[in-house]
Write a protein that holds these residues in place. Structure first.
Motif, PDB file in Angstrom:
ATOM      1  N   THR B 242     -76.730  23.347  56.007  1.00 31.98           N
ATOM      2  CA  THR B 242     -78.004  23.901  55.553  1.00 31.98           C
ATOM      3  C   THR B 242     -77.904  25.408  55.421  1.00 31.98           C
ATOM      4  O   THR B 242     -77.011  26.043  55.989  1.00 31.98           O
ATOM      5  CB  THR B 242     -79.121  23.587  56.560  1.00 31.98           C
ATOM      6  OG1 THR B 242     -78.748  24.162  57.819  1.00 31.98           O
ATOM      7  CG2 THR B 242     -79.316  22.089  56.711  1.00 31.98           C
ATOM      8  N   GLN B 243     -78.860  25.915  54.678  1.00 35.24           N
ATOM      9  CA  GLN B 243     -78.925  27.342  54.439  1.00 35.24           C
ATOM     10  C   GLN B 243     -78.983  28.116  55.745  1.00 35.24           C
ATOM     11  O   GLN B 243     -78.288  29.107  55.936  1.00 35.24           O
ATOM     12  CB  GLN B 243     -80.176  27.574  53.615  1.00 35.24           C
ATOM     13  CG  GLN B 243     -80.487  28.994  53.294  1.00 35.24           C
ATOM     14  CD  GLN B 243     -81.892  29.046  52.742  1.00 35.24           C
ATOM     15  OE1 GLN B 243     -82.269  28.222  51.919  1.00 35.24           O
ATOM     16  NE2 GLN B 243     -82.665  29.985  53.208  1.00 35.24           N
ATOM     17  N   GLU B 244     -79.759  27.609  56.685  1.00 38.23           N
ATOM     18  CA  GLU B 244     -79.941  28.296  57.954  1.00 38.23           C
ATOM     19  C   GLU B 244     -78.612  28.385  58.718  1.00 38.23           C
ATOM     20  O   GLU B 244     -78.221  29.454  59.190  1.00 38.23           O
ATOM     21  CB  GLU B 244     -80.975  27.522  58.777  1.00 38.23           C
ATOM     22  CG  GLU B 244     -81.431  28.277  60.009  1.00 38.23           C
ATOM     23  CD  GLU B 244     -82.143  27.339  60.984  1.00 38.23           C
ATOM     24  OE1 GLU B 244     -82.594  26.258  60.566  1.00 38.23           O
ATOM     25  OE2 GLU B 244     -82.204  27.693  62.171  1.00 38.23           O
ATOM     26  N   ARG B 273     -82.751  28.877  46.448  1.00 35.96           N
ATOM     27  CA  ARG B 273     -81.943  29.969  46.994  1.00 35.96           C
ATOM     28  C   ARG B 273     -80.493  29.642  46.701  1.00 35.96           C
ATOM     29  O   ARG B 273     -80.054  28.505  46.904  1.00 35.96           O
ATOM     30  CB  ARG B 273     -82.161  30.032  48.499  1.00 35.96           C
ATOM     31  CG  ARG B 273     -82.382  31.456  48.922  1.00 35.96           C
ATOM     32  CD  ARG B 273     -82.780  31.502  50.335  1.00 35.96           C
ATOM     33  NE  ARG B 273     -82.029  32.606  50.920  1.00 35.96           N
ATOM     34  CZ  ARG B 273     -82.128  32.916  52.177  1.00 35.96           C
ATOM     35  NH1 ARG B 273     -82.878  32.199  52.989  1.00 35.96           N
ATOM     36  NH2 ARG B 273     -81.446  33.932  52.646  1.00 35.96           N
ATOM     37  N   PHE B 284     -79.995  25.859  47.369  1.00 40.30           N
ATOM     38  CA  PHE B 284     -80.886  25.241  48.352  1.00 40.30           C
ATOM     39  C   PHE B 284     -82.313  25.237  47.834  1.00 40.30           C
ATOM     40  O   PHE B 284     -82.766  26.191  47.203  1.00 40.30           O
ATOM     41  CB  PHE B 284     -80.851  26.031  49.670  1.00 40.30           C
ATOM     42  CG  PHE B 284     -79.509  25.992  50.331  1.00 40.30           C
ATOM     43  CD1 PHE B 284     -79.157  24.925  51.139  1.00 40.30           C
ATOM     44  CD2 PHE B 284     -78.590  27.021  50.140  1.00 40.30           C
ATOM     45  CE1 PHE B 284     -77.912  24.881  51.748  1.00 40.30           C
ATOM     46  CE2 PHE B 284     -77.357  26.979  50.740  1.00 40.30           C
ATOM     47  CZ  PHE B 284     -77.016  25.904  51.556  1.00 40.30           C
ATOM     48  N   GLY B 288     -84.741  24.344  52.604  1.00 44.21           N
ATOM     49  CA  GLY B 288     -83.496  24.787  53.214  1.00 44.21           C
ATOM     50  C   GLY B 288     -82.388  23.760  53.108  1.00 44.21           C
ATOM     51  O   GLY B 288     -81.321  23.927  53.673  1.00 44.21           O
ATOM     52  N   ARG B 289     -82.645  22.643  52.400  1.00 40.34           N
ATOM     53  CA  ARG B 289     -81.602  21.627  52.202  1.00 40.34           C
ATOM     54  C   ARG B 289     -80.944  21.826  50.845  1.00 40.34           C
ATOM     55  O   ARG B 289     -81.545  22.398  49.928  1.00 40.34           O
ATOM     56  CB  ARG B 289     -82.228  20.218  52.227  1.00 40.34           C
ATOM     57  CG  ARG B 289     -82.812  19.851  53.576  1.00 40.34           C
ATOM     58  CD  ARG B 289     -81.785  19.123  54.403  1.00 40.34           C
ATOM     59  NE  ARG B 289     -82.197  19.083  55.783  1.00 40.34           N
ATOM     60  CZ  ARG B 289     -82.476  17.956  56.425  1.00 40.34           C
ATOM     61  NH1 ARG B 289     -82.389  16.802  55.799  1.00 40.34           N
ATOM     62  NH2 ARG B 289     -82.827  17.989  57.685  1.00 40.34           N
TER      63      ARG B 289
END
Lengths: 288, 304
Positions: B242-244, B273, B284, B288-289
Motif C-alpha cells: 500500500t501507499q502508506e 496518487r 493508488f 491508498g490501495r
C-alpha cells in the motif's frame, strides 16, 4: 656453426636435469596461475613467494627440510593476510603488501645473522643448474602433490573462484577450499623456488595463465595452453641460457614474457591486432 | 520460454517447504546492525517480493537465508531444518546479480548450468548422464539450448539472466532466490522471467525476489515483504503493497504525484496518487490501495 654445437646442451646431464626440473615446476606453476589470474589474485603469488624466506632460515636453524619451513611460512602469510583484512579497516592490498614485505625483511635480517652454506643469491634467483639431489626430490614431491590434489578438486575450486555463493549453495565447504587453495599455492612456490628463486617465481605464477586466457575461452583449454607454454619456456629458456651464459631462471621467464607478448598481439580472438582489424572492418562496413 | 518441456516432478517437492525467519538480528564485525528482530514466514507456491531502499538489509537478509551469514540472534529454518542442512540437500538455489558475475571467466553456458548439479555429483564432479540431461532440459526450458557452447560473456543481458535461471532449475532448488533479476534486461526477457517464475510457483516452489522495480511487483508477486533493517510490513500484495507502507519504506526517495479528478461527472472522489521510482509507476486510489499496475505497451498504444 654446425649441428653438434646446437645439441651440445643435451649432452650434459645437468642440463637435461635442469630442463626436466624447470618443465615440471613451470608446468605446475602454470596450472596454478590459471586460477590466480582468473580470481585476480596474481599478487598473492608475489606475496607468498617473498614471505617464505623467514621459514627457510628457521628450517635451516632447526635442521628441518627447507621446503617444510617455506611451506609453513607461505601458508602463514596467505591466511594471515586474509584474517587481518577481515578484522581491520585496512584494505586487502595494503595488508598483503605489509605482511609480505615484513616477513621478507624478517627473513633477510635472520639470514644475515645465521651463517649458512646456502647463498642468498640461490634463494633469490634460483640455482637450477646446481640443484642438489635433496632439493630436487623436495621439488618433485611438492609439484606432484599439488598436481594430484588439484586434479581432484579443480572443479570445486573453479566454482569457488567463479561464484562462491553458488559453491556454498550446492553445499561445498568454501572455507576449506580457500585454505586448501592457499596451501597448494604455498606448495607450488616451494617447488618453484628451487628452480627460479623468489623473485622470478611470481612471473611463473602469472604469465602462463595470462597466455592461456588470451588464447582461449574455456578453462580446460586455458590450462592446457598455459602448461604447454610454460613447459616450452622452461626447456627453451634453459637451452638458451647455455649459449647466453645467462641466469637460467631469467631466461625462462624472458621466454614466457615473449610468448605472452606474441599472444597479446597476434591472438586469434583477443589479440590487439585482431581486435584492431575487426574494428576497422566494422567501420568499413558501416561506411558502405 | 518453451512450455512443452518437462515439468519438474511434483513428487520431488515436499509440502513442507516453508521459510521461517524468526526474530533474526544480524550484526557485522564492526558492530553495524544490518537487521534486527526480523520475522516473517513464507510457504510453497509463492512468489514474494523483497523491497526496501538501498542499505535496508535486503542483501544481508538474502545472505542469511542462504546461510552465508549467521544471525547474531534468532534463526532461519527451511522446511523445519537449519539452513546449512537444507543447503546440503540442494534446497536453495540462487540467481546472482549481473554485476556480481565475472563475465570474462572462461566457462561455457553448459558449464555454468552444470554448476547447479555439483551437489548431486561425486567428489570429482564428473557429470552423469542424468546431470547432462537435466542441464539440457533446463536450458531448453529457458530457450537457451542453442547457446550451450557459448562463452558466457558473449550473451546479451537477458540471455545471461536466463542461463543462471537454467542453473537454478538444474539444481532443483525448492526455494529460489533472485537478486535484482530485472536490472539490465529487455522487456521481452522480463516477461519471460516472470512467466517462468509463475510456472515454478505452479510447481509449488517458493520464490523470493529482491527488486527495485516496484511497478512490476503487483503483476507477479502474491506476497510482499517490505524491510528497512527490520520488517515494516509483510503479507499478501493487495494488503501489504500500500501507499502508506511504501511511503514508510521509501520516504522521499520515490516520485509522488497527486492527480485529482474530483470534478468527474459522477461526483465520486477520484483522487489518484502515483508513486514512481522512474521505472514503472504505481497508481493508488483514494483508499491508498493499488488501482492498477502499469501495463507496458498497452498504455503506450492507448496514448497513441
Amino acid at each position: 656453426m654446425n649441428l653438434s654445437y646446437l645439441i651440445e646442451p643435451f649432452q650434459y646431464r645437468f642440463m637435461v636435469e635442469a630442463m626436466l626440473m624447470a618443465a615440471l615446476v613451470g608446468g605446475t606453476c602454470a596450472v596454478l596461475s590459471c586460477y590466480l589470474v582468473l580470481k585476480g589474485w596474481s599478487l598473492m603469488g608475489d606475496a607468498v613467494s617473498h614471505a617464505v624466506l623467514p621459514g627457510i632460515v628457521l628450517a635451516y636453524i632447526v635442521g628441518a627440510p627447507l621446503a617444510v619451513g617455506a611451506f609453513l611460512a607461505g601458508l602463514l602469510c596467505a591466511s594471515g593476510t586474509g584474517w587481518i583484512t577481515n578484522h581491520s579497516r585496512l584494505k586487502g592490498d595494503a595488508v598483503m603488501g605489509v605482511v609480505f614485505t615484513g616477513l621478507f625483511a624478517l627473513g633477510l635480517v635472520m639470514f644475515t645473522k645465521v651463517t649458512t652454506d646456502v647463498h642468498l643469491n640461490h634463494i633469490l634467483f634460483g640455482s637450477l643448474l646446481g640443484i642438489e639431489r635433496s632439493d630436487m626430490l623436495q621439488a618433485v614431491i611438492a609439484a606432484t602433490l599439488t598436481l594430484v590434489i588439484l586434479a581432484v578438486v579443480r572443479k570445486d575450486i573453479l566454482l569457488y573462484l567463479f561464484d562462491a555463493n553458488q559453491a556454498r549453495a550446492v553445499g561445498l565447504n568454501t572455507t576449506f577450499l580457500h585454505y586448501l587453495f592457499l596451501a597448494l599455492l604455498s606448495l607450488t612456490i616451494v617447488a618453484a623456488l628451487q628452480a627460479v628463486g623468489i623473485i622470478l617465481t611470481v612471473a611463473m605464477l602469472i604469465v602462463p595463465g595470462c597466455i592461456g586466457l588470451l588464447l582461449s575461452d574455456r578453462f580446460g583449454r586455458m590450462t592446457a595452453i598455459a602448461s604447454g607454454a610454460a613447459i616450452f619456456s622452461a626447456i627453451a629458456g634453459t637451452y638458451l641460457s647455455y649459449f647466453l651464459n645467462g641466469e637460467t631462471g631469467a631466461c625462462i621467464v624472458l621466454t614466457q614474457a615473449i610468448i605472452l607478448t606474441l599472444a597479446a598481439l597476434f591472438g586469434p580472438k583477443y589479440g590487439i591486432l585482431f581486435r584492431a582489424r575487426a574494428a576497422r572492418r566494422a567501420a568499413a562496413g558501416r561506411e558502405q | 520460454m518453451s512450455h512443452g518441456s518437462t515439468k519438474l516432478n511434483k513428487n520431488d517437492i515436499s509440502s513442507e517447504i516453508d521459510l521461517h525467519v524468526n526474530e533474526v538480528t544480524v550484526a557485522y564485525n564492526n558492530g553495524h546492525v544490518a537487521l534486527f528482530d526480523t520475522t516473517f514466514d513464507l510457504g510453497a507456491g509463492t512468489i514474494c517480493a523483497l523491497v526496501g531502499v538501498n542499505g535496508s538489509g535486503k542483501s544481508t537478509l538474502f545472505k542469511t537465508i542462504m546461510g552465508f551469514l549467521t544471525p547474531t540472534r534468532g534463526s532461519v529454518t527451511i522446511g523445519g531444518k537449519p539452513v546449512q542442512v537444507a543447503q546440503k540437500q540442494n534446497m536453495v538455489a540462487y540467481i546472482p546479480q549481473a554485476e556480481d558475475v565475472d563475465w570474462a571467466f572462461p566457462v561455457s553456458v553448459m558449464d555454468v548450468v552444470l554448476m547447479g548439479r555439483y551437489g548431486y555429483m561425486n567428489f570429482l564432479r564428473i557429470p552423469r548422464a542424468t546431470d547432462l540431461e537435466i542441464a539440457i532440459e533446463s536450458l531448453r526450458r529457458v530457450n537457451m539450448l542453442d547457446y550451450k557452447e557459448r562463452q558466457i560473456g558473449e550473451l546479451s543481458g537477458g540471455q545471461k539472466k536466463r542461463v543462471f535461471l537454467a542453473r537454478a532449475l538444474a539444481q532443483r532448488g525448492r526455494i529460489v532466490l533472485l537478486d535484482e533479476p530485472f536490472s539490465g534486461v529487455d522487456v521481452q526477457t522480463e516477461a519471460a522471467i516472470i512467466e517462468l517464475l509463475r510456472e515454478l510457483r505452479a510447481d509449488e516452489h517458493l520464490i523470493l525476489v529482491s527488486t527495485h522495480d516496484l511497478g512490476l511487483v503487483p503483476s507477479f508477486c502474491d506476497q510482499v515483504v517490505i524491510i528497512n533493517r527490520t520488517v515494516l510490513a509483510a503479507g499478501p500484495t493487495h494488503d501489504t503493497f500500500t501507499q502508506e507502507n511504501l511511503a514508510r519504506a521509501f520516504g522521499g526517495t520515490l516520485r509522488d504525484l497527486r492527480i485529482d479528478h474530483t470534478d468527474a461527472p459522477d461526483g465520486t472522489s477520484n483522487e489518484f496518487r502515483v508513486l514512481s521510482d522512474d521505472e514503472e509507476p504505481l497508481i493508488f486510489g483514494h483508499d491508498g490501495r493499488l488501482v492498477d499496475h502499469w501495463h507496458p505497451g498497452i498504455d503506450e498504444e492507448e496514448s497513441k
